[in-house]
Design a protein around this motif. Structure first.
Motif, PDB file in Angstrom:
ATOM      1  N   ALA A   1       0.790  -1.195   0.147  1.00  0.00           N
ATOM      2  CA  ALA A   1       0.016  -0.029  -0.135  1.00  0.00           C
ATOM      3  C   ALA A   1       0.933   1.296  -0.029  1.00  0.00           C
ATOM      4  O   ALA A   1       0.740   2.381   0.738  1.00  0.00           O
ATOM      5  CB  ALA A   1      -0.930   0.135   1.214  1.00  0.00           C
ATOM      6  N   LEU A   2       1.785   1.178  -0.847  1.00  0.00           N
ATOM      7  CA  LEU A   2       2.564   2.486  -1.046  1.00  0.00           C
ATOM      8  C   LEU A   2       1.895   3.388  -1.945  1.00  0.00           C
ATOM      9  O   LEU A   2       1.584   2.958  -3.128  1.00  0.00           O
ATOM     10  CB  LEU A   2       4.166   2.243  -1.581  1.00  0.00           C
ATOM     11  N   LEU A   3       1.528   4.779  -1.626  1.00  0.00           N
ATOM     12  CA  LEU A   3       0.555   5.415  -2.487  1.00  0.00           C
ATOM     13  C   LEU A   3       1.174   6.503  -3.472  1.00  0.00           C
ATOM     14  O   LEU A   3       0.367   6.904  -4.276  1.00  0.00           O
ATOM     15  CB  LEU A   3      -0.139   6.239  -1.431  1.00  0.00           C
TER      16      LEU A   3
ATOM     17  N   GLU B   1       9.881   4.096  -4.968  1.00  0.00           N
ATOM     18  CA  GLU B   1      11.297   4.352  -5.329  1.00  0.00           C
ATOM     19  C   GLU B   1      12.308   4.907  -4.076  1.00  0.00           C
ATOM     20  O   GLU B   1      13.071   4.157  -3.955  1.00  0.00           O
ATOM     21  CB  GLU B   1      11.540   5.648  -6.249  1.00  0.00           C
ATOM     22  N   ARG B   2      11.659   5.499  -3.109  1.00  0.00           N
ATOM     23  CA  ARG B   2      12.206   5.735  -1.886  1.00  0.00           C
ATOM     24  C   ARG B   2      12.617   4.246  -1.036  1.00  0.00           C
ATOM     25  O   ARG B   2      13.745   3.958  -0.518  1.00  0.00           O
ATOM     26  CB  ARG B   2      11.501   6.500  -0.830  1.00  0.00           C
ATOM     27  N   VAL B   3      11.412   3.533  -1.209  1.00  0.00           N
ATOM     28  CA  VAL B   3      11.575   2.330  -0.327  1.00  0.00           C
ATOM     29  C   VAL B   3      12.722   1.497  -1.166  1.00  0.00           C
ATOM     30  O   VAL B   3      13.685   0.868  -0.496  1.00  0.00           O
ATOM     31  CB  VAL B   3      10.434   1.578  -0.208  1.00  0.00           C
ATOM     32  N   ALA B   4      12.649   1.310  -2.473  1.00  0.00           N
ATOM     33  CA  ALA B   4      13.522   0.453  -3.362  1.00  0.00           C
ATOM     34  C   ALA B   4      15.064   0.886  -3.047  1.00  0.00           C
ATOM     35  O   ALA B   4      15.874  -0.002  -3.246  1.00  0.00           O
ATOM     36  CB  ALA B   4      13.148   0.625  -4.788  1.00  0.00           C
ATOM     37  N   ARG B   5      15.183   2.111  -2.970  1.00  0.00           N
ATOM     38  CA  ARG B   5      16.578   2.620  -2.985  1.00  0.00           C
ATOM     39  C   ARG B   5      17.210   2.688  -1.526  1.00  0.00           C
ATOM     40  O   ARG B   5      18.214   2.886  -1.360  1.00  0.00           O
ATOM     41  CB  ARG B   5      16.490   4.197  -3.285  1.00  0.00           C
ATOM     42  N   ASN B   6      16.397   2.295  -0.552  1.00  0.00           N
ATOM     43  CA  ASN B   6      16.671   2.261   1.025  1.00  0.00           C
ATOM     44  C   ASN B   6      16.535   1.016   1.790  1.00  0.00           C
ATOM     45  O   ASN B   6      16.419   0.820   2.831  1.00  0.00           O
ATOM     46  CB  ASN B   6      16.181   3.290   1.802  1.00  0.00           C
TER      47      ASN B   6
ATOM     48  N   THR C   1       9.753  -5.964  -3.743  1.00  0.00           N
ATOM     49  CA  THR C   1       8.579  -6.516  -4.679  1.00  0.00           C
ATOM     50  C   THR C   1       7.447  -5.356  -4.434  1.00  0.00           C
ATOM     51  O   THR C   1       7.304  -5.130  -3.013  1.00  0.00           O
ATOM     52  CB  THR C   1       8.131  -7.882  -4.636  1.00  0.00           C
ATOM     53  N   VAL C   2       6.497  -5.016  -5.457  1.00  0.00           N
ATOM     54  CA  VAL C   2       5.374  -4.264  -4.898  1.00  0.00           C
ATOM     55  C   VAL C   2       4.235  -4.969  -5.792  1.00  0.00           C
ATOM     56  O   VAL C   2       4.254  -5.754  -6.809  1.00  0.00           O
ATOM     57  CB  VAL C   2       5.604  -2.740  -5.548  1.00  0.00           C
TER      58      VAL C   2
ATOM     59  N   ASP D   1      12.981   0.890 -13.200  1.00  0.00           N
ATOM     60  CA  ASP D   1      13.764   2.021 -13.403  1.00  0.00           C
ATOM     61  C   ASP D   1      14.150   2.653 -11.793  1.00  0.00           C
ATOM     62  O   ASP D   1      14.995   3.229 -11.623  1.00  0.00           O
ATOM     63  CB  ASP D   1      13.435   3.148 -14.408  1.00  0.00           C
ATOM     64  N   MET D   2      12.821   2.392 -11.122  1.00  0.00           N
ATOM     65  CA  MET D   2      13.040   2.848  -9.820  1.00  0.00           C
ATOM     66  C   MET D   2      13.753   2.130  -8.778  1.00  0.00           C
ATOM     67  O   MET D   2      14.218   2.119  -7.505  1.00  0.00           O
ATOM     68  CB  MET D   2      11.580   2.864  -9.287  1.00  0.00           C
ATOM     69  N   GLY D   3      14.125   0.794  -9.242  1.00  0.00           N
ATOM     70  CA  GLY D   3      14.963  -0.106  -8.552  1.00  0.00           C
ATOM     71  C   GLY D   3      14.138  -1.410  -7.885  1.00  0.00           C
ATOM     72  O   GLY D   3      14.500  -2.152  -7.365  1.00  0.00           O
TER      73      GLY D   3
END
Length: 297
Positions: free
Chosen positions: A187-189, A195-200, A206-207, A229-231
């Motif tokens: 539930a990332l909105l 992208e912030r989650v993927a990079r950190n 997985t989403v 592209d967002m990782g």
């Protein structure tokens, strides 16, 4: 031959994003396999809705879930299925047996989430989560329980909604440290949040893309290339088949039943239906024909 878990890991680690459609019964699993997908996520919501006729609110228990997974794995042995074990059905001891049950059922991965029981679909209102330390213990138990070291443990957090994005990231890092192989923040909105989650986070992310949800804010529908592209390592479309099936079924039923009930007429509408031969092909009739021929000699 490499184990299912090892095969799945290779796909997750590949440069190209992995697409995992959602399946929930024999027909959808067969269809996805026929279309050439390598993996699929067994949708806990889909199983609850199709098997029990109830929404994803913790009504479905372990036995229905794992036996459904077993039947799908038996029908589609080459499809790398990812099971959804909800919260693990109890404490660390229960998680131990839950993980082994899904592994024995033929899954390549199993997902455990940090919601408080009874859990609910990630986009439903009213979610709450357990303490992060409790979930860490569950992940450690899951990792220790698997028989195949390559069996994929997927750790899901639902903390973004009730506790905020930074807490979701913190939890995923803790779960990765505990041994989770694949991470999932539900539930990332916004695209920025994904992208912030993927990079950190230190492990593949997985989403889910939630089709058919319009009553409240939901994860934006992004293409696999955008997510790559967002990782993001994997994207699941858990409701793609259930939404399409429901819409298609409703339309076809309205046409046929209107003709029968209101017009006293029976019509054939091939534009709304696949052929009988195509349906049987998807369901594996050629395999049954081969077996029948082999045993009749």
């Amino acid at each position: 031959m490499a184990s299912k878990g090892k095969q799945l890991r290779a796909l997750i680690d590949a440069p190209q994003i992995l697409i995992a459609p959602g399946v929930y019964d024999g027909f959808t699993a067969r269809l996805i396999s026929t279309l050439g997908f390598k993996t699929a996520s067994v949708s806990g919501a889909g199983v609850s809705e199709s098997r029990l006729g109830y929404p994803d609110r913790g009504i479905m228990g372990y036995s229905v879930n794992v036996e459904t997974c077993r039947s799908l794995a038996a029908a589609c042995p080459d499809l790398l299925l990812q099971g959804d074990a909800d919260t693990g059905y109890g404490n660390e001891m229960n998680v131990h047996f839950t993980v082994q049950g899904f592994e024995d059922a033929g899954m390549a991965a199993v997902m455990i989430e940090d919601q408080a029981w009874p859990k609910r679909c990630g986009h439903m209102a009213g979610k709450s989560v357990i303490d992060a330390d409790e979930m860490v213990r569950k992940i450690r138990a899951a990792v220790a329980a698997r028989r195949d070291p390559d069996f994929v443990i997927k750790a899901r957090t639902d903390a973004a909604g009730p506790l905020g994005l930074e807490e979701a990231i913190r939890r995923l890092n803790l779960y990765a440290e505990a041994g989770a192989d694949l991470l999932f923040a539900d539930a990332l909105l916004t695209p920025a949040a994904i992208e912030r989650v993927a990079r950190n986070v230190p492990k593949p992310l997985t989403v889910n893309m939630g089709l058919g949800i319009r009553s409240r804010p939901t994860t934006p529908l992004l293409t696999p290339r955008q997510l790559q592209d967002m990782g993001v390592a994997q994207v699941s479309y858990p409701r793609m088949l259930s939404t399409a099936a429901l819409m298609g079924m409703t339309k076809a039923m309205n046409v046929f039943m209107t003709e029968v009930l209101e017009k006293n007429n029976v019509v054939d509408r091939p534009d709304l239906l696949i052929s009988f031969d195509e349906l049987n092909r998807i369901m594996g009739v050629e395999e049954l024909d081969s077996l029948e021929q082999a045993y009749s000699k």
